[in-house]
Design an enzyme around this catalytic site. Structure first.
Site, PDB file in Angstrom:
ATOM      1  N   SER C  25       0.868  -1.159   0.141  1.00 52.74           N
ATOM      2  CA  SER C  25       0.086  -0.110  -0.023  1.00 52.74           C
ATOM      3  C   SER C  25       0.849   1.263   0.132  1.00 52.74           C
ATOM      4  O   SER C  25       0.350   2.103  -0.197  1.00 52.74           O
ATOM      5  CB  SER C  25      -0.930  -0.063   1.162  1.00 52.74           C
ATOM      6  OG  SER C  25      -0.134  -0.208   2.447  1.00 52.74           O
ATOM      7  N   ASN C 112      -2.348  -1.941  13.448  1.00 52.65           N
ATOM      8  CA  ASN C 112      -3.675  -1.963  13.537  1.00 52.65           C
ATOM      9  C   ASN C 112      -4.235  -0.597  14.103  1.00 52.65           C
ATOM     10  O   ASN C 112      -4.909   0.223  13.474  1.00 52.65           O
ATOM     11  CB  ASN C 112      -4.417  -3.161  14.003  1.00 52.65           C
ATOM     12  CG  ASN C 112      -4.234  -4.310  13.218  1.00 52.65           C
ATOM     13  OD1 ASN C 112      -3.726  -4.370  12.461  1.00 52.65           O
ATOM     14  ND2 ASN C 112      -4.584  -5.606  14.220  1.00 52.65           N
ATOM     15  N   THR C 157     -40.733  23.721 -12.326  1.00 49.90           N
ATOM     16  CA  THR C 157     -40.663  22.548 -11.724  1.00 49.90           C
ATOM     17  C   THR C 157     -41.079  21.605 -12.889  1.00 49.90           C
ATOM     18  O   THR C 157     -41.517  22.188 -14.007  1.00 49.90           O
ATOM     19  CB  THR C 157     -42.142  22.479 -10.773  1.00 49.90           C
ATOM     20  OG1 THR C 157     -42.977  22.858 -11.649  1.00 49.90           O
ATOM     21  CG2 THR C 157     -41.937  23.326  -9.713  1.00 49.90           C
ATOM     22  N   HIS C 158     -40.531  20.430 -12.897  1.00 50.39           N
ATOM     23  CA  HIS C 158     -40.592  19.533 -13.976  1.00 50.39           C
ATOM     24  C   HIS C 158     -40.058  20.155 -15.209  1.00 50.39           C
ATOM     25  O   HIS C 158     -40.430  19.898 -16.182  1.00 50.39           O
ATOM     26  CB  HIS C 158     -42.148  19.202 -14.401  1.00 50.39           C
ATOM     27  CG  HIS C 158     -42.841  18.689 -13.351  1.00 50.39           C
ATOM     28  ND1 HIS C 158     -43.195  17.287 -13.058  1.00 50.39           N
ATOM     29  CD2 HIS C 158     -43.502  19.482 -12.221  1.00 50.39           C
ATOM     30  CE1 HIS C 158     -43.808  17.195 -12.028  1.00 50.39           C
ATOM     31  NE2 HIS C 158     -44.308  18.410 -11.345  1.00 50.39           N
ATOM     32  N   LYS C 285     -18.222  25.520 -31.335  1.00 52.54           N
ATOM     33  CA  LYS C 285     -18.683  25.373 -29.903  1.00 52.54           C
ATOM     34  C   LYS C 285     -18.086  25.936 -28.928  1.00 52.54           C
ATOM     35  O   LYS C 285     -16.815  26.459 -28.879  1.00 52.54           O
ATOM     36  CB  LYS C 285     -18.296  23.739 -29.947  1.00 52.54           C
ATOM     37  CG  LYS C 285     -19.303  22.885 -30.981  1.00 52.54           C
ATOM     38  CD  LYS C 285     -20.781  23.083 -30.708  1.00 52.54           C
ATOM     39  CE  LYS C 285     -21.227  22.554 -29.121  1.00 52.54           C
ATOM     40  NZ  LYS C 285     -20.942  21.030 -29.061  1.00 52.54           N
ATOM     41  N   ASN C 287     -18.114  24.907 -25.128  1.00 56.80           N
ATOM     42  CA  ASN C 287     -18.889  23.881 -24.330  1.00 56.80           C
ATOM     43  C   ASN C 287     -18.633  24.061 -22.560  1.00 56.80           C
ATOM     44  O   ASN C 287     -17.610  24.575 -22.238  1.00 56.80           O
ATOM     45  CB  ASN C 287     -18.412  22.581 -24.532  1.00 56.80           C
ATOM     46  CG  ASN C 287     -18.784  22.100 -25.903  1.00 56.80           C
ATOM     47  OD1 ASN C 287     -19.841  22.651 -26.508  1.00 56.80           O
ATOM     48  ND2 ASN C 287     -17.925  21.427 -26.646  1.00 56.80           N
ATOM     49  N   GLU C 292     -20.001  19.914 -16.699  1.00 57.27           N
ATOM     50  CA  GLU C 292     -20.338  18.505 -17.141  1.00 57.27           C
ATOM     51  C   GLU C 292     -19.408  17.317 -16.462  1.00 57.27           C
ATOM     52  O   GLU C 292     -19.936  16.374 -16.098  1.00 57.27           O
ATOM     53  CB  GLU C 292     -20.022  18.171 -18.815  1.00 57.27           C
ATOM     54  CG  GLU C 292     -21.146  18.929 -19.476  1.00 57.27           C
ATOM     55  CD  GLU C 292     -20.799  18.954 -21.103  1.00 57.27           C
ATOM     56  OE1 GLU C 292     -21.225  18.054 -21.694  1.00 57.27           O
ATOM     57  OE2 GLU C 292     -19.972  20.189 -21.452  1.00 57.27           O
ATOM     58  N   TYR C 319      -9.539  -6.848  13.100  1.00 56.70           N
ATOM     59  CA  TYR C 319      -8.947  -6.318  12.001  1.00 56.70           C
ATOM     60  C   TYR C 319      -8.875  -7.613  10.744  1.00 56.70           C
ATOM     61  O   TYR C 319      -8.451  -8.481  11.197  1.00 56.70           O
ATOM     62  CB  TYR C 319      -7.689  -6.035  12.107  1.00 56.70           C
ATOM     63  CG  TYR C 319      -6.840  -5.325  10.774  1.00 56.70           C
ATOM     64  CD1 TYR C 319      -7.167  -3.977  10.453  1.00 56.70           C
ATOM     65  CD2 TYR C 319      -6.145  -6.037  10.103  1.00 56.70           C
ATOM     66  CE1 TYR C 319      -6.704  -3.486   9.506  1.00 56.70           C
ATOM     67  CE2 TYR C 319      -5.522  -5.551   8.901  1.00 56.70           C
ATOM     68  CZ  TYR C 319      -5.898  -4.219   8.599  1.00 56.70           C
ATOM     69  OH  TYR C 319      -5.370  -3.711   7.429  1.00 56.70           O
ATOM     70  N   GLN C 324      -7.522  -2.540   4.237  1.00 54.81           N
ATOM     71  CA  GLN C 324      -6.747  -1.631   3.362  1.00 54.81           C
ATOM     72  C   GLN C 324      -7.474  -1.112   2.294  1.00 54.81           C
ATOM     73  O   GLN C 324      -6.887  -0.182   1.525  1.00 54.81           O
ATOM     74  CB  GLN C 324      -5.555  -2.566   2.912  1.00 54.81           C
ATOM     75  CG  GLN C 324      -4.489  -1.910   2.278  1.00 54.81           C
ATOM     76  CD  GLN C 324      -3.327  -2.839   1.813  1.00 54.81           C
ATOM     77  OE1 GLN C 324      -2.847  -3.294   2.755  1.00 54.81           O
ATOM     78  NE2 GLN C 324      -2.827  -2.856   0.620  1.00 54.81           N
ATOM     79  N   LYS C 327      -8.610   3.191   1.839  1.00 55.93           N
ATOM     80  CA  LYS C 327      -7.694   4.220   1.532  1.00 55.93           C
ATOM     81  C   LYS C 327      -8.180   5.069   0.156  1.00 55.93           C
ATOM     82  O   LYS C 327      -8.155   6.177  -0.001  1.00 55.93           O
ATOM     83  CB  LYS C 327      -6.399   4.056   1.879  1.00 55.93           C
ATOM     84  CG  LYS C 327      -6.086   4.253   3.369  1.00 55.93           C
ATOM     85  CD  LYS C 327      -4.618   3.804   3.677  1.00 55.93           C
ATOM     86  CE  LYS C 327      -4.696   3.059   5.135  1.00 55.93           C
ATOM     87  NZ  LYS C 327      -5.430   1.793   5.134  1.00 55.93           N
TER      88      LYS C 327
END
Lengths: 464, 464, 464, 464
Positions: C25, C112, C157-158, C285, C287, C292, C319, C324, C327
């Protein structure tokens, strides 16, 4: 059957039956009727007080609403699938019973703020219920821990024998988990406990309403502060589902332990016959189905949490009908976690440790190895070296098929001259356990202190 | 009520009511009764053929099972919540009707292989149903595409006007998606279509059964090949839920498009009044609730997929009761996707493009810009340079508030000497669309070819 | 390269390289070095104070640890992939620099409790950082709201025009969301802010350590109360990921609004060129890629939450190495949400409302319809009837292609005799907005009050 | 550093650094360079053939691309973080090396179809790799099964001793799972194996390209049929992630079994020291970390699947930048599942059954109970009654602490007169196992037949 829409004025044709069936929520939101009527009563009282509707009409509305509540309580309410939701069903019944004047109830209110208010009232009540269930479960663990306060068995890491611990210490670990759950619900409550009524469809209303009056009447601690947010906020449901998911994590871990303890190989506990089930094919089986189902049901609750996050993702302001999809996951999660908590409490109460088997288990797996390393440290070795020496000692013990306690003093000396007479004390598993007596450890005093702390601070919390 | 367990021999005390309620599945697995009885009939016929049970007892069992099926079909079956599942309910009824000899039916069978067989039969049938629903939906899109074959409107990327496309081309994009879904279900079927009966609890049985006979009788293409795997395999449910999740992805994308097309700002389509709903507060509203609910329901199906993955994660061999949690997510996913597909087909059929509005929309957003760059490439510019020139041209057009088609030839010349008289052709949006005529593009011929291809290859597939 | 294990004593053969690579790790947990060294310093100081290790050795350890921290800060630390994690890498370096006596540091500690402590310190700091980022974002929204306090545009709304609202009111809706997020983090902090050090591998330690001293030294508010729970508790990571998921829900909703406002069809805002991107093919374009990506990144954070719930599901005490896997999801979620919050703040600051376009938008969609119904209620109609009358009026307006404000008084009278001269006031969209002035509504006073409240209560909170 | 955008023509100001950092993908999509260059070579060759670009320019582009590939292979490619993705980095390098004429490569292509093509090429290759890895893993299981073909041990349900089975039968259950995975990948391949190039940004292109030529050149089986779908279709990634999730389900189940077999309590297998790890604190520990990590890593892969479903949910047509979020989950899932499959194969090869312990385990848990019930059925009892009798017998055995094989004939007679001399045969666990010899059962012949079948049909499949 397609009719009776409260909004049919602008429409030239009735709703298609497929859409009606697809969009109805009456089949599941009827659960919210107590909240809906409570809300309408408070709203109506406010409308009267503010002079928005006439007192006599308002009073008749309130009386009729109470009659309707009685019908609903008694199961005599005439449900009609033509009504798309519980709110419309109740309003329609109101008008049916008292005439068009009943239509005044919806003044200064939209279904958007109405639904949000009902849902908050519901979650608020459920949080209260779950705090109680968690407290009951913690009490069961504490009771069992006290009953077996001195029982020793192997603590595991990686499902391998690691160090001896009190069985009561293991049980109290769950109490910590469920206490966090309870605390988390208490925190979540703050964000549920706000009244959105008066937010209207999205912008509020032109009527001179008194939002604070309604909020107080309904027992909310405050009102929400932005109408556009209030009608589309379902954070409180997500937060509640997150808290329920963690409860299921904890229950699934306890279930796993229970299944393992109860497995033929481990055989550390016995479940009463009343809490086990058999096999349709194998006559000797006695299965811990309750625990397995708890473990399995975790998936369902995580799934509901995910479902609602997906519903909310990328939803433009303000209310969108997608939000109707909040209720079924919520209701099913509530039912699932409620029954799982009750099942778990029963299992805790019912489980019986098998003392001889635990005694035997403690003799396996070289549980004193760490204490032996600590011993060498006290004799002056840096921990890393001490660890290495004991590692070699265990290899030797394994190869010769002996337990550490069975090794002769001479054998030990071969690994380090630091081993002296007093090493025999370290080889007592029980003694090692009781030397761990700082806060949170597994010694007798520590565990008793933890139990006392939990009894005082955790179980009381529900009474706040 | 706690009694009537088929496995009570080994137990000294009846099951606790809380566990009974917690572990029962009769409330939802009764849906599997047609599969369960079909299976029992095939199993019983095999037991007779193999001489494992006596012919007359076997015949009586089969007759009685058929009577029970009639009771279930007619709704007269006496359901009793004391039976934990549909399998036990049917067996109990069998014994009730014909006496203890009915107990012979469960010879050489366990609930583990019985449940797995029922579930596979169910999923098999549902895959067939869904392939039909997908075909219906594709047919609706194709029909609408043919109806509006020459309608042009703006294709978008990043929700920005990008290039003009046929509306029919846009509709046919969904057909590709749903075709993939259909193909995926067909592939999944292979792994569902295997009979696990005879796997027993986990190890098979000591009776000389004929697994192949039963499999053929039930219409399976083959038998499973390892009993320990077979009783705990729920891959086919996960694979089915994965396929359903992708269907919901596609439906949610169509729903989003529909909601946008229908929004006050875009106003590109009209929904019939029968397929829209109103507001309880705002009299002018006409909302696309059907599409919003489809979009929202995607979360629910993803959640069910996640739920089952969680159930299966880390489950030791072989059967564990956790697996009971496979059914409710599956059933709810089936119901949800079924109704969503039907709703979507209705919306496709009902939507009416607003021709004038689409015409107007095509004049916005400089849809010809790419064609103009391509024009410069044909005049000898490397594409990257051509792209840069047109970019500057668009900046100028924006600043002066003009459409590209409104710019004078002189204005264009200022940006590149390569612009010549023939540039006017490139400024026609419609002409540009029809120049895109290779496979899969938006020109008239391409789209017609795609439609013809889809009609021949996609819609037929359900008849296989 | 396979060597240097701190636990090799018991092992006869070195670890297989595949397992080394699979289980290391160090490549990602090196991020925790500041927490790890801080912890070791506090732990070492306590060991000295308690007389568990000799003062001079302890002092040398502390000095050397500080040198190592400088190496790590400067990027000169000699990382060696043979060390499986940052904890072992630092301990090895310590021993390399000061000799075997450095091995004393690990006395009374296990990886631990060491890992659990590092992780809690990390999450604690991140919560602080995120509260600051949320405050910055809220400040940006508030600033923009104040700048455009009187700008009116259609509330939806909607995705349908519903009622006119202040643009500032819409912006302040997000402030409520992010305020809840900040409050939620503050609550989560309570459960992070407990020191697990001293829990050992699972049972505590036989050394007479002082857990409270270490906890205070590290700035924790208290110590954990059960060692078995403490080494396997990752609730605080789940709770943090849940809070981050809700932040992403809110950011994705804002992103969606921004993308819509910025779409060619809506065209309500302009983004600066610095905050938009172009297309490799289409020269015109511009964008909103930032928005997004924010929207898309929500999936990633939900996925990480789900990942950790799955890791924890059914994990037996205590444990297990599965932990592990906590993380990487955590670290990636932190990085993702951090950059998304910063991106969002930039977008808020950069967006420029297009005043004329908003003005135009307000004239569409019959935004005054609800006010008109309220008007009829004031004239004595029950709300339901008033709603129906206005619905019909809108139908007529639609059919005749008129806005409500363009209808003659006579036309209106045809729908209800209650329409009188004063109705003209109701037809002013702006006037309707300012009549909504109770708490949380969209009137000028309400929004100003909300802004003042937020400035006082929400922005300050980070300073607590 | 903010410059060098291929689309800067229309923009008046450079991109903000925060957005650049937020939106770059070069740090992770560089993995796609082999696919990207292969694609560009095929695309360029087609442009030459079709006369769209001049031959000599085209040839120079192709030569330069090959040089660039060598730079990338050799690690000498000058990466510059100013380029937002690998596609732009390569194009920029091309122009840097050969001048503006290199800009012709992007003729008739958009990043949208370019990215989609690269990703499909990548997934195609990975499917090939994973089919090989699955075959390797199956081979390891088959090898181990053959080695221990006659080893008997307890089969479990509910983690309880159920019926005796061959250890080889248990191992072969996993072969079935991984075979399904392999088959599923083969099916998924069909939907990956389509070339989207030529779809342009969304609508195709006005140049007379030859899509089929490019597809064949790149080894695709066909071209996609709708450009709008093709640029936004990520179904193939979802389907691949779903298949990977099921692989992780199976691996996590095997890991769980391995951890249990290896636990101190069960002690049925031994892992070589090379495949186990120790504890930093407890010198005696030998932990199965490899298996625990596999189990834990399942969450990560499920999370990535969920992440992508969330990204796609409700995405409007066609390309949106959200789609960039497809790559990191995909890449990490590939890396995770690849290393998990390799780790698992190593564990299978390394595990050593402990024969004496297994022998002992078979004597526990009344494994013959079902056979005893079957015996009574053969004597004429209906199965339900037989089951009940044996249940009572087991209760008696439990109470008297005896194994079934230790009971006297007289004791058995007390429970049913049908017990006769021949019952002794039924009490042999080994004999019962070998009586289960129909397809898929645990008898010697059945398992040998399964192994032969798998060797012939499953392992070969990768060579197709």
């Amino acid at each position: 059957m397609s009719s009776k829409k409260p909004w049919e004025g602008r429409f030239a044709a009735p709703t298609d039956q497929t859409l009606e069936d697809f969009s109805e929520s009456l089949s599941f939101d009827r659960r919210l009727y107590p909240q809906d009527i409570a809300q309408s009563l408070a709203h109506c009282e406010m409308l009267i007080r503010q002079g928005i509707i006439e007192e006599d009409i308002g009073r008749r509305i309130m009386e009729t609403l109470k009659e309707i509540r009685e019908e609903l309580d008694a199961g005599t309410f005439p449900f009609d699938s033509a009504w798309e939701d519980i709110h419309m069903a109740i309003e329609a019944r109101l008008i049916e019973k008292m005439g068009p004047a009943g239509g005044a109830l919806h003044t200064a209110r939209s279904r958007n703020d109405q639904v949000a208010t009902d849902l908050r009232l519901y979650v608020k009540e459920e949080i209260g219920e779950f705090r109680g269930l968690l407290s009951d479960l913690m009490a069961a663990f504490i009771e069992k821990a006290k009953e077996h306060i001195d029982l020793i068995f192997p603590g595991l890491t990686h499902l391998q024998h690691a160090q001896a611990v009190r069985f009561s210490h293991h049980l109290m670990a769950y109490v910590e988990m469920f206490h966090r759950d309870e605390e988390r619900l208490r925190d979540a409550l703050k964000r549920v406990d706000l009244c959105p009524l008066g937010s209207g469809a999205l912008a509020g209303t032109t009527f001179p309403i008194d939002r604070v009056f309604v909020a107080e009447k309904l027992g909310f601690r405050d009102v929400t502060r932005n109408s556009m947010d209030a009608v589309s906020d379902r954070d409180f449901v997500v937060e509640f589902l997150s808290a329920l998911s963690l409860i299921m994590v904890h229950l699934s871990r306890f279930a796993e332990d229970l299944i393992l303890w109860n497995s033929t190989y481990w055989h550390l506990i016995e479940l009463p016959d009343t809490l086990a089930t058999g096999s349709s094919m194998m006559p000797q089986k006695k299965n811990p189905d309750g625990a397995e189902l708890i473990r399995g049901k975790s998936g369902r609750v995580f799934g509901h949490l995910m479902a609602l996050l997906v519903v909310l993702k990328g939803l433009p302001m303000t209310y969108n009908r997608d939000l109707q999809e909040d209720k079924e996951p919520l209701f099913d999660a509530v039912d699932t976690v409620r029954s799982s908590l009750r099942m778990a409490a029963l299992l805790v109460k019912g489980l019986k440790p098998l003392l001889e088997e635990m005694e035997k288990a403690v003799r396996q797996g070289y549980l004193q190895a760490t204490d032996l390393a600590d011993y060498l440290v006290r004799k002056g070795k840096p921990f890393r070296e001490a660890h290495g020496i004991v590692g070699k000692l265990v290899s030797y013990a394994l190869a010769s098929g002996k337990d550490l306690a069975e090794m002769s003093f001479e054998e030990m000396k071969r690994f380090s001259p630091d081993f002296e007479d007093d090493v025999s004390e370290v080889l007592s598993v029980e003694r090692g356990v009781d030397q761990r007596n700082e806060i949170g450890m597994t010694g007798r005093e520590s565990v008793l202190a933890h139990i006392a702390y939990a009894e005082e601070h955790y179980l009381k919390s529900k009474e706040e």
